[in-house]
Design an enzyme around this catalytic site. Structure first.
Site, short mmCIF file in Angstrom:
data_model
loop_
_atom_site.label_atom_id
_atom_site.label_comp_id
_atom_site.label_asym_id
_atom_site.label_seq_id
_atom_site.Cartn_x
_atom_site.Cartn_y
_atom_site.Cartn_z
N HIS A 284 -2.34 -5.41 1.87
CA HIS A 284 -3.85 -5.89 1.43
C HIS A 284 -3.25 -7.48 0.53
CE1 HIS A 284 -7.76 -7.09 0.11
NE2 HIS A 284 -7.31 -7.63 -1.41
N ASN B 287 -2.25 0.81 6.76
CA ASN B 287 -1.61 -1.07 6.99
C ASN B 287 -0.97 -1.96 6.10
OD1 ASN B 287 -3.70 -2.03 5.55
ND2 ASN B 287 -3.85 -3.00 7.18
N LYS C 231 0.56 -1.38 0.03
CA LYS C 231 0.03 0.05 0.52
C LYS C 231 1.25 0.98 0.02
CE LYS C 231 -3.97 -2.05 2.25
NZ LYS C 231 -4.79 -1.70 3.01
P1 CMP Z 1 -7.75 -4.23 3.53
O1 CMP Z 1 -7.00 -6.15 3.85
O2 CMP Z 1 -7.27 -3.84 2.13
O3 CMP Z 1 -9.56 -4.22 2.80
C1 CMP Z 1 -9.62 -3.14 3.40
C2 CMP Z 1 -8.85 -1.81 4.10
O4 CMP Z 1 -9.66 -0.73 5.11
C3 CMP Z 1 -7.70 -2.94 5.14
O5 CMP Z 1 -7.13 -3.69 4.93
C4 CMP Z 1 -8.28 -1.66 6.20
O6 CMP Z 1 -7.04 -1.07 5.87
C5 CMP Z 1 -9.38 -0.68 5.60
N1 CMP Z 1 -9.62 -0.30 7.62
C6 CMP Z 1 -9.87 1.28 7.38
N2 CMP Z 1 -10.54 1.42 8.54
C7 CMP Z 1 -11.47 0.39 8.53
C8 CMP Z 1 -11.88 -0.39 9.85
N3 CMP Z 1 -11.98 0.36 10.43
N4 CMP Z 1 -11.82 -1.02 10.19
C9 CMP Z 1 -11.78 -2.38 8.70
N5 CMP Z 1 -11.07 -1.81 8.16
C10 CMP Z 1 -10.66 -0.59 7.86
#
Ligand code: CMP
Length: 139
Positions: A116, A113, A10
């Protein structure tokens, strides 16, 4: 069995020049990069990719974040690739991620984070097809 999953490094990670460090952790976890490209997602791509989350309160910010800089999309191959990748990534929220995982090591927040990864074999196939033609994948 040997299978495939889809990964995104990311914008928070590419910004900090962590593409290699993240990829090294994936490789050391037994995953092989069989396709990889660095792209800057359009709004259309980010909204389309995360369409399953469009009713969530964080959808708008998630899309803006994923467009905030370059990402590296990858196809990973290995024994039980989806599960293996989820294990090395760690929990979505880095505060909950185990020691030694990518998110514990590098992630800045639940949004920023660092990576993905697909959550199932079905979604892996859908997500791979979203970004790659079969000819771009060299197993
Ligand atoms: P990802 O696995 O890319 O799928 C959806 C993304 O939403 C997740 O990782 C997080 O980085 C992002 N995200 C941001 N805020 C939240 C939240 N409150 N709960 C879950 N995912 C979140």
């Amino acid at each position: 069995a040997v299978s495939r999953t889809f990964s995104i490094i990311k914008p928070d990670a590419t910004r900090r020049n962590l593409t290699g460090a993240v990829t090294k952790m994936l490789e050391e976890a037994g995953l092989r990069v069989i396709a990889s490209k660095r792209i800057h997602m359009t709004r259309e791509q980010a909204e389309g990719f995360y369409a399953v989350h469009k009713e969530r309160p964080f959808f708008g910010e998630l899309v803006d974040f994923m467009m905030s800089g370059p990402v590296v999309v990858q196809v990973l191959e290995g024994e039980d690739a989806v599960v293996r990748n989820r294990k090395i990534m760690g929990a979505t929220n880095p505060a909950d991620a185990e020691e030694g995982t990518i998110r514990k090591t590098f992630a800045e927040s639940i949004e920023a984070n660092s990576v993905h990864g697909s959550d199932s074999d079905e979604n892996a196939a859908i997500e791979i097809a979203f970004f790659f033609d079969e000819g771009e994948i060299v197993g």
